[in-house]
Structure formats: C-alpha cells, structure tokens
Design an enzyme around this catalytic site. Structure first.
Site, PDB file in Angstrom:
ATOM      1  N   ASP A 186      -1.473   4.798   5.767  1.00 23.89           N
ATOM      2  CA  ASP A 186      -1.308   3.531   6.526  1.00 23.89           C
ATOM      3  C   ASP A 186      -1.494   3.784   8.122  1.00 23.89           C
ATOM      4  O   ASP A 186      -0.928   3.526   8.948  1.00 23.89           O
ATOM      5  CB  ASP A 186       0.115   3.179   6.328  1.00 23.89           C
ATOM      6  CG  ASP A 186       0.333   2.337   4.794  1.00 23.89           C
ATOM      7  OD1 ASP A 186      -0.583   2.603   4.184  1.00 23.89           O
ATOM      8  OD2 ASP A 186       1.261   1.851   4.829  1.00 23.89           O
ATOM      9  N   ASP A 213      -4.505   4.167   1.452  1.00 24.37           N
ATOM     10  CA  ASP A 213      -4.760   2.756   2.395  1.00 24.37           C
ATOM     11  C   ASP A 213      -4.521   2.728   3.702  1.00 24.37           C
ATOM     12  O   ASP A 213      -4.090   2.115   4.517  1.00 24.37           O
ATOM     13  CB  ASP A 213      -3.263   1.821   1.854  1.00 24.37           C
ATOM     14  CG  ASP A 213      -3.382   1.790   0.281  1.00 24.37           C
ATOM     15  OD1 ASP A 213      -4.378   1.798  -0.366  1.00 24.37           O
ATOM     16  OD2 ASP A 213      -2.280   1.782  -0.164  1.00 24.37           O
TER      17      ASP A 213
END
Length: 367
Positions: A186, A213
C-alpha cells in the site's frame, strides 16, 4: 537491512540502492534552497523554507505546514531526511512543495507506521493512519520529493496489519512530478475525501515501488511516464508475490486509474507478480474498480498468462473495468486472450489524460 538502515547508511551504498539522499552538492551548504531563494530572499511572501539543519524558517515539514495557513502557500524543502508524519488538511488549498535540489533522492519524508502498529492510548493505526504523509487539500503540487514508509514485515513478525502507506492523497487536482514513492504494501494511496467525490490526480515522471497493492484507491488518477517497480520477497515460497495496482473506483465514477507511456520492472523472479486485482472495500460494496494500462512496457516480473486475479471471489476481476492497449514487453504478451481484455481503437480515444482530467491540465504547469 531495513529501509531505516538504508536511509542512514553511507552515501555510496544508499545512493546505489536508490533509497536515500545522494551526497550533497558542493553548493548545498551555502545555498540549501538552490534557485528558490531563502528566508532572506523569499520567492514570494507566501513561501516558507524548511531545513533540518536549521537554516530555514522551520526544521520539520509539519511545522511549516501548520504555519502555512490559507491558500496558495509554497514550501521549499532543503536536502535531508525528514523523519516525521505530515498532514495537510482541507483548508490548506493550492499548496506547492518543492525539493530545492531538484533531485528527489535528496529530499526524503519518511516514517514507519503500519496498519497494525499500536497507537498511543490504545488501538492501532489502520491503513489510513499508517500514512507518512496525508494530503486532503485540493490543488496540491509536489516536485522532486521522495515520500516513503520504511516499515518492514521482517522487523515486526507479531504484527499482522502490514499495510504501510507512504502517502495518502485525497484532494482534487493533486499533481506530483519527478517524485518517488517508496514502501512495500500500500505504498501510494490515491483516494478521495468521500465516496461521491471524484478526486483527480496526476503523476508524471514518478517512481513507485512496493509489493502488495502498492498503487491503490478510488481516485481518478493518471500515471504518465512513470516507473513502477516490484520488489523481491524472501518471505514467500511461491508466486504471486504481490500486485501492482488495486483500484477501488466507485461505480458512479466513469474514470479510474489510467497508466500511459510508463513501465513496470521487477527485482523479483519472472512472472511472480500480478498486474492488478480489484479492491471492493467493505465500505463500498458497489465499487466497480477501473484500471487501464496503455502504451506501457511490462517487464518479465508480470505474469503474462494471468495478469489479473481476484481479491475476493465475490467480486471477480472479469466483472470490473480492467483493460489494456498497445502494451509491450514480455509481461504484456497475449497468450490467453480472455485473460487480457483489450481496448478497441475507438475506446482508446477516450482513455487519455485529457479525457480523465477534463479542464485541469497539470502537464502545462511551469516547473
């Protein structure tokens, strides 16, 4: 060695790894703010100077942000590592941050919170709270700055919330040029202030690295001439090691993430990364994630046979808005056509920065 170690390592080693500031230029001591003036010679009355060695108006970025009330303020950051968390609230609109040396390796804003890191007083930070830098104000511009989160899983085996955000951007008309975003899970959170708010963001000539991600969120975000790099992982025995993109576009938003004229490279084994998976947050189960990757070089690290996968089988990636167009490289090879939806030439005409960003043209702004 952790990122914190990299940032304090010798200049030669750190520079080679691309994680710390490069050796100071010969004139850095005399002119820490380069061509951008000084407290004695301000560019404008609204310009503030930040220097960890005390030669500016403030020694920390947050102190300067707190002082820069209102709209249209400029912060000039001298070379250095700023170990702190920074928050730009909604009232500080049209702000500009400039890395004085015009080399993002020289100016690093970094901290080490993760989602599972305990907070003083109880609880944990969560993904949003883990961000080293949070920008909520509209009209934010940054140039030649590194935003980093140097939290590492290996240093905290007891923590399961391993999301560690380098920057969360929520404002409309947020522009980043020649910036770097360093982290693992992230890294770059391209978001908006509310579900019904379609925040536009533009990233040009930027570098982003991570593993899980590491570019995600519901913003309308354009990445042009950017470099995305997937990291190696020794904590996993098999692929996939992670996912480059995880958009969470609201179903009502006609524009999600657009990657154009960029490249994806890897330090991991061939085929060990997925290009994307859709994120449908519990707070928005109607989300229909959107990602278009076009005119971009995909290296060997991307699984060319199955570049997309599900985050949850309840929301299969095939039902989302994923597409590609004229990509190149071994990671872009179309071996199973149904696994790689392609835009038609007609559809590609609306997959442009102009279509995504409308009347806002950040690429025309002078540096």
């Amino acid at each position: 060695m952790s990122r914190r170690g990299f940032l304090t390592a010798s200049a030669g080693v750190a520079a080679a790894l691309g994680l710390a500031s490069t050796p100071a230029r010969a004139d850095a001591q005399e002119r820490p703010f380069g061509r951008y003036g000084s407290p004695a010679r301000r560019l404008t009355p609204g310009t503030l100077y930040v220097d960890p060695q005390g030669r500016g108006d403030f020694a920390t970025v947050q102190a300067a942000v707190s002082a820069a009330t209102g709209t249209g303020r400029t912060l000039v950051l001298a070379p250095g590592v700023y170990r702190e968390t920074v928050a730009v609230d909604v009232t500080r609109t049209e702000a500009t941050w400039i890395g004085a040396s015009e080399d993002p390796r020289d100016i690093v804003i970094v901290y080490d919170n993760a989602a599972g890191t305990p907070k003083p007083g109880g609880g944990t930070h969560g993904t949003t709270g883990s961000a080293t830098t949070t920008v909520q104000a509209d009209g934010f511009t940054a140039r030649w700055i590194t935003f980093a989160n140097d939290w590492l899983r290996a240093d905290h085996p007891d923590i399961t919330g391993t999301q560690a955000v380098a920057i969360k951007v929520q404002g409309d008309r947020s522009s980043f040029t020649h910036c770097r975003f360093l982290g693992h899970q992230d890294t770059l959170y391209a978001d908006s202030m509310a579900l019904g708010t379609f925040a536009r963001q533009y990233y040009s000539h930027c570098y982003v690295e991570g593993d899980v991600d590491f570019v995600f969120g519901r913003a309308t975000a354009v990445y042009e001439d950017c470099h995305f790099r997937t990291l190696n992982r020794t904590d996993l025995a098999a692929a996939p090691y992670g996912f480059v993109f995880a958009p969470s576009t609201a179903v009502a938003n006609p524009r999600g993430h657009l990657v154009t004229r960029s490249r994806v490279s890897s330090e991991a084994p061939d085929g060990s990364y997925k290009l994307a998976r859709p994120w449908v947050p519990g707070s928005d189960t109607t989300a229909r994630p959107m990602l278009t990757v076009r005119d971009t070089h995909l290296g060997r690290g991307i699984d060319a046979v199955a570049p997309y996968t599900n985050m949850s089988d309840t929301y299969p990636w095939q039902n989302q808005r994923f597409a590609e167009y004229h990509n190149t490289g071994p990671g872009a090879a179309i071996t199973v056509p149904e696994n790689r939806p392609q835009l038609t030439d007609a559809q590609a005409e609306s997959a442009t920065r102009e279509a995504y960003l409308g009347d806002w043209k950040p690429w025309q702004e002078a540096c």
